[in-house]
Design an enzyme around this catalytic site. Sequence first.
Site, PDB file in Angstrom:
ATOM      1  N   SER A   1      92.507 -56.637  71.859  1.00  4.80           N
ATOM      2  CA  SER A   1      92.511 -56.403  70.408  1.00  4.80           C
ATOM      3  C   SER A   1      91.136 -56.683  69.808  1.00  4.80           C
ATOM      4  O   SER A   1      90.186 -55.966  70.092  1.00  4.80           O
ATOM      5  CB  SER A   1      93.622 -57.249  69.760  1.00  4.80           C
ATOM      6  OG  SER A   1      93.771 -56.923  68.400  1.00  4.80           O
TER       7      SER A   1
ATOM      8  N   HIS B   1      98.901 -54.711  64.474  1.00  5.32           N
ATOM      9  CA  HIS B   1      99.158 -53.551  65.340  1.00  5.32           C
ATOM     10  C   HIS B   1     100.492 -52.886  65.005  1.00  5.32           C
ATOM     11  O   HIS B   1     101.276 -52.542  65.891  1.00  5.32           O
ATOM     12  CB  HIS B   1      99.096 -53.945  66.826  1.00  5.32           C
ATOM     13  CG  HIS B   1      97.756 -54.475  67.223  1.00  5.32           C
ATOM     14  ND1 HIS B   1      96.638 -53.663  67.310  1.00  5.32           N
ATOM     15  CD2 HIS B   1      97.330 -55.729  67.510  1.00  5.32           C
ATOM     16  CE1 HIS B   1      95.592 -54.406  67.640  1.00  5.32           C
ATOM     17  NE2 HIS B   1      95.979 -55.656  67.759  1.00  5.32           N
TER      18      HIS B   1
END
Length: 310
Positions: free
Chosen positions: A94, A199
């Site tokens: 990420s 996300h």
Amino acid sequence: MAKKVVLLFAGQGAQKVGMGKDLAEANPKAKALFDRADEVLGFKLSEVMFEGPMEELTRTSRCQPALYVQGLALLEVLREKMPDLEVAACAGLSLGEFTAHAAAGTFDFETGLKLVHQRGTFMEEACEATEGGMAAMIGGEESAVRELAAECHVDVANLNAPGQIVLSGGVEGIKAAVAGAKDKGIRKAVELPVAGAYHSRLMKPAQDKLAKVLETVELKLSEIPVISNFEADAVTSEIVIKNTLERQVTGSVRWSESMQLLLNGGYDTFLELGPDGTLAGLMGRIQKGVDITTLKDAASVDAYVAAANG
């Protein structure tokens, strides 16, 4: 002795109060990096990292640049002590994908720092504007987890390792997913202590703002392969880099596939640079027996260098 390694960089959640402090005290180059970060950002990020409090460090707008700076400070110290280090590829979970790009040379330290601070700020704003949450699904089939996510109107946020998938979305949807997990054959479902639905579709405002910033950023395709979380593949152009970094904000982090891609490509030596050993733990689930070392502080860098020099 040259070492050819894949560098892996930590994502949000790995932050710890005190991170980077020993590096700054032991190494002038590392200290210069922390000082430069404070100067560029206009606030004392290093103080938040070194002294806390944890509540401040955990803020998305703080922990994202903190992990970025610490990862690159670890790399700075490692390269100084091991000048023949050869980097075969870079990847990051990420937020860590931005650190990976900086390590590979896609953009310079300051450009990446501003990007991750803006990204963190945009995501923090999106968290405050929505009621979202996340939950880990342990020991279930991917198809069953995806079915559950669709039924509960939440998104698949992280495919971390076989049997470890994270869902993200509105609070009610996440609670419904946790309640319905056993019926789908999922062994365990746990709500995560996070500020929002990372996300997921709830991050769309943050993605849109980051896209506008990325349009203005100068970057280049590095000679060192960088693996995209969104595509679980090496990026192939400047346009692909911007597109994948943008879409990663709401898209799934395909970490397990990304690591499998590297392993299938013959890469066999990995270094995790970050405050804890989360990525090494995930690698153990993805494929047992992989050569992976976590560098989290000055002592672990010294130990690694000593072992490499035999």
